[in-house]
Write a protein that holds these residues in place. Structure first.
Motif, PDB file in Angstrom:
ATOM      1  N   ASP A  25      31.316  40.283  39.210  1.00  0.00           N
ATOM      2  CA  ASP A  25      30.574  41.197  40.079  1.00  0.00           C
ATOM      3  C   ASP A  25      29.160  41.509  39.584  1.00  0.00           C
ATOM      4  O   ASP A  25      28.224  41.604  40.371  1.00  0.00           O
ATOM      5  CB  ASP A  25      31.349  42.503  40.258  1.00  0.00           C
ATOM      6  CG  ASP A  25      32.595  42.322  41.105  1.00  0.00           C
ATOM      7  OD1 ASP A  25      32.614  41.383  41.923  1.00  0.00           O
ATOM      8  OD2 ASP A  25      33.540  43.095  40.944  1.00  0.00           O
ATOM      9  N   THR A  26      28.993  41.675  38.280  1.00  0.00           N
ATOM     10  CA  THR A  26      27.671  42.000  37.743  1.00  0.00           C
ATOM     11  C   THR A  26      26.660  40.923  38.085  1.00  0.00           C
ATOM     12  O   THR A  26      25.502  41.210  38.404  1.00  0.00           O
ATOM     13  CB  THR A  26      27.731  42.203  36.215  1.00  0.00           C
ATOM     14  OG1 THR A  26      28.481  43.376  35.924  1.00  0.00           O
ATOM     15  CG2 THR A  26      26.339  42.347  35.619  1.00  0.00           C
ATOM     16  N   GLY A  27      27.087  39.659  38.026  1.00  0.00           N
ATOM     17  CA  GLY A  27      26.168  38.552  38.265  1.00  0.00           C
ATOM     18  C   GLY A  27      25.478  38.640  39.609  1.00  0.00           C
ATOM     19  O   GLY A  27      24.252  38.616  39.693  1.00  0.00           O
ATOM     20  N   LYS A  28      26.256  38.733  40.669  1.00  0.00           N
ATOM     21  CA  LYS A  28      25.665  38.787  42.003  1.00  0.00           C
ATOM     22  C   LYS A  28      24.839  40.061  42.187  1.00  0.00           C
ATOM     23  O   LYS A  28      23.747  40.024  42.774  1.00  0.00           O
ATOM     24  CB  LYS A  28      26.767  38.733  43.065  1.00  0.00           C
ATOM     25  CG  LYS A  28      26.270  38.914  44.500  1.00  0.00           C
ATOM     26  CD  LYS A  28      25.264  37.854  44.919  1.00  0.00           C
ATOM     27  CE  LYS A  28      24.875  38.004  46.387  1.00  0.00           C
ATOM     28  NZ  LYS A  28      23.817  37.044  46.785  1.00  0.00           N
ATOM     29  N   ALA A  29      25.352  41.188  41.693  1.00  0.00           N
ATOM     30  CA  ALA A  29      24.609  42.441  41.839  1.00  0.00           C
ATOM     31  C   ALA A  29      23.267  42.376  41.110  1.00  0.00           C
ATOM     32  O   ALA A  29      22.250  42.867  41.613  1.00  0.00           O
ATOM     33  CB  ALA A  29      25.445  43.610  41.327  1.00  0.00           C
ATOM     34  N   ALA A  30      23.245  41.757  39.934  1.00  0.00           N
ATOM     35  CA  ALA A  30      21.991  41.616  39.188  1.00  0.00           C
ATOM     36  C   ALA A  30      21.030  40.673  39.906  1.00  0.00           C
ATOM     37  O   ALA A  30      19.823  40.933  39.980  1.00  0.00           O
ATOM     38  CB  ALA A  30      22.272  41.106  37.778  1.00  0.00           C
ATOM     39  N   LEU A  31      21.553  39.582  40.424  1.00  0.00           N
ATOM     40  CA  LEU A  31      20.710  38.628  41.154  1.00  0.00           C
ATOM     41  C   LEU A  31      20.056  39.290  42.356  1.00  0.00           C
ATOM     42  O   LEU A  31      18.859  39.098  42.618  1.00  0.00           O
ATOM     43  CB  LEU A  31      21.554  37.429  41.607  1.00  0.00           C
ATOM     44  CG  LEU A  31      22.099  36.525  40.491  1.00  0.00           C
ATOM     45  CD1 LEU A  31      23.157  35.573  41.044  1.00  0.00           C
ATOM     46  CD2 LEU A  31      20.980  35.737  39.822  1.00  0.00           C
ATOM     47  N   GLU A  32      20.822  40.067  43.086  1.00  0.00           N
ATOM     48  CA  GLU A  32      20.285  40.760  44.250  1.00  0.00           C
ATOM     49  C   GLU A  32      19.245  41.803  43.852  1.00  0.00           C
ATOM     50  O   GLU A  32      18.227  41.982  44.509  1.00  0.00           O
ATOM     51  CB  GLU A  32      21.414  41.435  45.040  1.00  0.00           C
ATOM     52  CG  GLU A  32      22.211  40.490  45.908  1.00  0.00           C
ATOM     53  CD  GLU A  32      21.362  39.829  46.985  1.00  0.00           C
ATOM     54  OE1 GLU A  32      20.580  40.522  47.658  1.00  0.00           O
ATOM     55  OE2 GLU A  32      21.469  38.605  47.143  1.00  0.00           O
TER      56      GLU A  32
END
Length: 489
Positions: A147-154
């Motif tokens: 979850d952190t990955g996508k949230a950080a990318l966004e």
């Protein structure tokens, strides 16, 4: 407010902006506040009249003393806008049954609780660079269990002066989580799978931070992190504990000063640590309940006083909790043991032997703050089905882990279970609760929608049709080489 290291290895304290820009303490350790700011009961009572953005300002201005209130307001209003969040409460508290509530943290753009911090943190980070006169570009390294990955990318995409590299375990995320990451557009973004588990990703990132020789080759780049090791990720999570209590006050579910328990599905310990910060700030919290899945290293520690990562690693249906090394536990130990030198020695031992123990009295002090329990796979499935049938409430697997523990540890106090993801992020596992299986994960999303009637989250609509932009996959010992090659391009 000034910030120091959990290991006492800084010559001076840091401002909030300096700590957020730095990410992790040079040489090892995590930034923590020198003391906890306080809320009176009257101040807490006044929060019930405020929306999420306004509560955020009241909480953050006590920590971000080097940011002006106008700067905080600008960051907060951009992060928690109607464009980013679909629910007017942002983190609504829903009553499931008598004395049991759920706080839904997944109404943001990526359908997971990480949005609550990672919509705000990039804005705080940009301000931190301005305040500290940053010249070099920043390379944000992210290890993610999904979850952190996508949230950080966004949160960080297309921001000037910032590059982001996300590492995720090749076989350790759901298909939805993977597609969310590898289809993300952004000129400053790179995503790579790692042939290992989340702990391998996280250990690799930490090693890069502490490798002075490697850092010397990062010409024109300074390292930072978007993981919860960064203070800018942790502080925004404190907000929703206050907002939950304020909403319950407003809705006459509790009276002012009444203590409430919070049960948190826990992997890297950041989410529950934010609850501890809220507790120390004066929020009337009875107990924090740490809920683990089959990787129950935290449950064992909180019950025995011994933390031992030398155990089998289990891939479960709650993959964001498949973690054996919980980074934010270090902060909790610093606050509860009150001794940076002791924390430093604990982590020297842990890095060497993979195990450490605390004293009996220290454990008892922790147990006065925090209870623990774990939920196995069968219990997780049964809880999803039973709560849906009995209470007409559907939840994802991570929330189910916490719900099961909360129901088993029910006290005379009301308990709020933190719901960390939409059911549509883990459709295969949720669907198993109903004894069904689809041909693909996206067919299962359709089936789940038909069974539950829950509106599809915008984060999953059509992502199987998006082009794959990131196809990297590396060996678990290849992170430094990957970054070197990336920098040379």
């Amino acid at each position: 407010m000034r910030y120091v290291s959990t290991r006492g290895n800084l010559e001076k304290s840091y401002s909030a902006a300096e700590a957020i820009r730095e990410g992790m303490v040079p040489g090892g350790g995590l930034f923590v506040p020198e003391s906890f700011p306080k809320f009176t009961l009257d101040e807490i009572n006044s929060l019930k009249k405020l929306n999420y953005q306004e509560v955020s300002i009241e909480v953050l201005k006590k920590y971000l003393s080097d940011y002006t209130e106008e700067e905080i307001k600008e960051c907060v209003e951009g992060a928690y806008s109607d464009i980013n969040f679909s629910h007017k409460e942002r983190t609504p508290v829903v009553k499931v049954e008598d004395e049991v509530y759920v706080m839904e943290l997944w109404h943001g753009p990526t359908a997971a609780f990480k949005d609550m911090a990672l919509q705000l943190m990039p804005r705080l980070f940009v301000k931190a660079r301005e305040k500290t006169n940053a010249v070099d570009d920043t390379l944000i390294l992210v290890a993610t269990s999904g979850d952190t990955g996508k949230a950080a990318l966004e949160g960080f995409k297309n921001l000037k002066g910032i590059k982001v590299v996300v590492f995720y375990p090749e076989e350790g995320v759901s298909q939805v989580q993977k597609l969310q990451m590898i289809t993300t557009e952004g000129d400053n973004l790179t995503v790579s799978a790692l042939k290992g588990n989340f702990d391998d990703c996280q250990t690799g990132v930490k090693d890069i931070f502490s490798d002075e020789e490697f850092n010397s080759i990062l010409k024109g780049l300074e390292l930072s992190s978007a993981n919860s090791i960064n203070l800018g990720r942790l502080l925004p999570q404190v907000i929703y504990y206050f907002k939950a209590y304020a909403q319950m006050l407003r809705d006459n579910e509790i009276t002012l000063g009444e203590k409430v328990d919070f049960c948190v599905p826990t992997g890297n310990f950041g989410n529950i640590l934010a609850g501890y910060y809220a507790m120390e700030m004066g929020l009337p919290v009875g107990k924090l309940i740490c809920a683990s899945n089959k990787n129950n290293v935290l449950t064992d520690f909180l019950q025995s006083g011994t933390y031992d990562k030398k155990r089998d690693f289990h891939k479960t249906m709650s993959p964001s909790m498949d973690i054996l090394v919980s980074s934010n536990l270090e902060r909790f130990l610093y606050h509860t043991l009150g001794d940076a030198d002791k924390v430093s020695k604990i982590y020297e031992r842990f890095n060497r032997d993979g195990v450490f123990s605390i004293e009996k009295q220290e454990l008892e002090n922790i147990q006065n703050i925090m209870e623990s329990g774990y939920t196995d796979e069968d219990m997780c499935i049964d809880t999803i089905k039973n709560v849906f049938e009995n209470d007409n409430y559907i939840m994802d697997t991570h929330t189910s882990v916490a719900m099961n523990v909360a129901l088993r540890k029910k006290t005379e106090r009301k308990v709020v279970v933190l719901s960390t993801a939409s059911i549509y992020k883990f459709p295969s596992s949720v669907l198993r609760s109903f004894g069904k299986q689809g041909e693909t994960e996206f067919k299962e999303i359709e089936m789940l929608n038909e069974i539950t009637g829950v509106e599809l989250h915008s984060a999953v609509k059509g992502i199987d049709k998006l082009p794959v932009l990131h196809k990297n996959c590396i060996e678990k010992d290849g992170m430094k080489e990957f970054l070197e090659n990336l920098i040379k391009k």
